[in-house]
Write an enzyme that holds these catalytic residues in place. Structure first.
Site, PDB file in Angstrom:
ATOM      1  CE1 TYR A 127      60.911  40.400  44.659  1.00  0.00           C
ATOM      2  CE2 TYR A 127      61.068  41.999  42.892  1.00  0.00           C
ATOM      3  CZ  TYR A 127      60.388  41.451  43.970  1.00  0.00           C
ATOM      4  OH  TYR A 127      59.170  41.999  44.360  1.00  0.00           O
TER       5      TYR A 127
ATOM      6  CG  ASP B 238      67.716  39.716  49.677  1.00  0.00           C
ATOM      7  OD1 ASP B 238      67.084  40.218  48.732  1.00  0.00           O
ATOM      8  OD2 ASP B 238      67.163  39.087  50.602  1.00  0.00           O
TER       9      ASP B 238
ATOM     10  CE  LYS C  60      61.051  34.715  49.660  1.00  0.00           C
ATOM     11  NZ  LYS C  60      59.802  34.865  48.882  1.00  0.00           N
TER      12      LYS C  60
HETATM   13  P1  KE4 Z   1      58.683  40.274  49.909  1.00  0.00           P
HETATM   14  O1  KE4 Z   1      58.597  41.806  49.973  1.00  0.00           O
HETATM   15  O2  KE4 Z   1      57.958  39.718  48.693  1.00  0.00           O
HETATM   16  O3  KE4 Z   1      58.259  39.612  51.215  1.00  0.00           O
HETATM   17  O4  KE4 Z   1      60.233  39.891  49.739  1.00  0.00           O
HETATM   18  C1  KE4 Z   1      60.956  40.452  48.670  1.00  0.00           C
HETATM   19  C2  KE4 Z   1      62.168  39.584  48.377  1.00  0.00           C
HETATM   20  C3  KE4 Z   1      63.414  40.054  48.744  1.00  0.00           C
HETATM   21  N1  KE4 Z   1      64.526  39.323  48.530  1.00  0.00           N
HETATM   22  C4  KE4 Z   1      64.449  38.105  47.941  1.00  0.00           C
HETATM   23  C5  KE4 Z   1      65.712  37.329  47.705  1.00  0.00           C
HETATM   24  C6  KE4 Z   1      63.197  37.574  47.538  1.00  0.00           C
HETATM   25  O5  KE4 Z   1      63.142  36.359  46.928  1.00  0.00           O
HETATM   26  C7  KE4 Z   1      62.035  38.324  47.758  1.00  0.00           C
HETATM   27  C8  KE4 Z   1      60.658  37.846  47.322  1.00  0.00           C
HETATM   28  N2  KE4 Z   1      60.619  36.651  46.555  1.00  0.00           N
HETATM   29  C9  KE4 Z   1      59.553  36.536  45.605  1.00  0.00           C
HETATM   30  C10 KE4 Z   1      59.700  35.193  44.889  1.00  0.00           C
HETATM   31  N3  KE4 Z   1      60.729  35.237  43.942  1.00  0.00           N
HETATM   32  C11 KE4 Z   1      58.208  36.667  46.243  1.00  0.00           C
HETATM   33  C12 KE4 Z   1      57.034  36.198  45.416  1.00  0.00           C
HETATM   34  C13 KE4 Z   1      56.180  37.350  45.010  1.00  0.00           C
HETATM   35  O6  KE4 Z   1      56.722  38.415  44.605  1.00  0.00           O
HETATM   36  O7  KE4 Z   1      54.935  37.162  45.069  1.00  0.00           O
END
Ligand code: KE4
Length: 438
Positions: A144, A239, A267
């Protein structure tokens, strides 16, 4: 456990917010029941609006390496807010945090701040396309990278949890340029490259997947991926939104000793505020506007408050390199406690851990790929989750996620978690008709 106010709030929230939440995984749909609404966090714990206390293992899905509201981040924020919240003009701290990221992550020679992980990955792929003049890119099933259209093809995290790895609303045109390979399977990558002769701009990968649950890349797989990308002049993007500053000071790339061409972050670099970043080789990053023609922008990118929190977090990491030994010790202790609980119920569930991120998969045997991860019994996980919640332990409300240990989870917290794990696993084992519980 009394959750009356949360239940009332959730009912009201659903009238005004899709699904009652501002991010799908928070809705508890994958585990049953209603989400609890949090009032405040402190250290390893947070407290819901009904006054219940929980040992928190999502840590806002990764940012809280030092637990909730660490004093040094709070102090930096309170100081920053005295000067104002946002200017839309450059500030000194943006230079400082950019320098610090390039110092902590050697492959990053230049970096651009954004406001989320999605913006970071979206911008990194655009930079790779602009730099190479090619349009297609490879991602891996189960990974993801945020919710930009072209990533929502066989995606992980919430997309996988809700059974919509390929989202409606994503156009055929977008999907056509997204090529899907299999994680830890280098032949699947070679086949795609062979079939798309010289049309591939980038490969983007979670070097340690966290969004199918924790599934680390095999070292030789990543090494071969690095070599192929170099030979084929394909931009390799790590990533590290989740793994950056989580698994090591220099992220997963430090653990594996592999330098990507671009990296994305999020994060932890925001210290709990909305921040993302992408960076890497200067020759690629120089193509980003206003220097180069590849446009990328953001009203609140480099926001002073977010920079203050992020800079405080990264400075703490720089000044306290023993952070990762502390995280390793605590996380290994917890892993051991969970393994003892599994022995107690005679279950051989897969427990994958890298540093302070881990996942307990409700499937027997090794989980080293997307296909093995999705064998997990998500209903069983949901029941386990609910039992753990009753014991005051807040895990990720979905099987295909990671949980995180912080530097402030105490031995008492970890022991309480392990004993709750025994109770929850016994309950799930002994509840013959768990499928009818929800
Ligand atoms: P954000 O756009 O949610 O800040 O980041 C996207 C993203 C990109 N790459 C990786 C490896 C990530 O884990 C994420 C976001 N992680 C999720 C949890 N698996 C965020 C939680 C959510 O979607 O509320």
């Amino acid at each position: 456990m009394n959750t009356l106010i949360s239940t009332k709030l959730f009912k009201e929230a659903q009238q005004y917010i899709p699904g009652g939440v501002n991010s799908p995984v928070r809705a508890f749909k994958a585990v049953g029941g209603n989400p609890i609404f949090i009032q405040r966090g402190e250290g390893s714990k947070f407290y819901d609006v009904d006054g219940n206390e929980f040992i928190d293992y999502i840590g806002s899905w990764g940012p809280h390496l030092f637990g909730h509201n660490p004093p040094f981040i709070k102090k930096a924020l309170l100081k920053a807010v005295e000067d104002g919240t946002s200017f839309g003009a450059p500030t000194k701290l943006e230079v400082e945090i950019a320098k610090l990221i390039t110092e902590l992550v050697p492959s990053v020679e230049m970096v651009r701040m954004v406001n989320s992980g999605t913006e970071a990955t979206m911008s990194a792929v655009r930079a790779a396309r602009g730099f190479t003049g090619k349009e297609k890119f490879i991602k891996f099933e189960g990974c993801y990278h945020g919710h930009a259209d072209y990533f929502l093809i066989k995606a992980g995290s919430g997309a996988l949890t809700f059974g919509v790895p390929t989202s409606p609303g994503v156009t055929k045109g977008n999907a056509a340029d997204t090529l899907i390979a299999d994680y830890n399977d280098i032949d699947s990558v070679k086949n795609i490259i062979h079939q798309n002769n010289d049309e591939i701009a980038a490969v983007i990968i979670e070097p340690i997947a966290g969004n199918m649950g924790v599934v680390p890349a095999e070292k030789n797989f990543l090494e071969e991926l690095r070599n192929i990308c170099s030979e084929e002049k394909i931009v390799l993007i790590f990533d590290e939104v989740m793994t950056g500053f989580r698994v090591a000071k220099g992220g997963a790339q430090e653990l594996y000793g592999i330098k990507p061409d671009l990296s994305t972050f999020g994060k932890i670099i925001g210290g709990g505020l909305p921040v993302g970043a992408f960076g890497g080789k200067k020759e690629i990053m120089e193509i980003i506007a206003p220097n180069g023609p590849v446009y990328q922008a953001g009203t609140l990118s480099g926001n002073p408050l977010a920079m203050a929190a992020g800079y405080a977090a990264l400075t703490y990491i720089k000044d306290h390199p023993d952070v990762y030994n502390i995280l390793e010790e605590k996380s290994a202790y917890l892993e051991n406690g969970i393994r003892e609980a599994l022995t107690d119920v005679k279950k051989n569930y897969a427990l994958n851990r890298v540093g302070s991120m881990m996942t307990l998969f409700f499937t027997e045997g090794e989980v080293n790929s997307f296909k093995s991860a999705v064998k997990s019994d998500t209903i069983l996980y949901g029941k386990f989750y609910s039992e753990m919640l009753k014991h005051g332990i807040y895990l990720a409300p979905a099987q295909f996620e990671a949980v995180f240990v912080s530097t402030v989870h105490s031995k008492v917290d970890l022991d309480k978690t392990a004993s709750a794990c025994v109770e929850a696993l016994r309950f799930v084992r002994d509840k013959k008709n768990y499928k009818n519980i929800f």
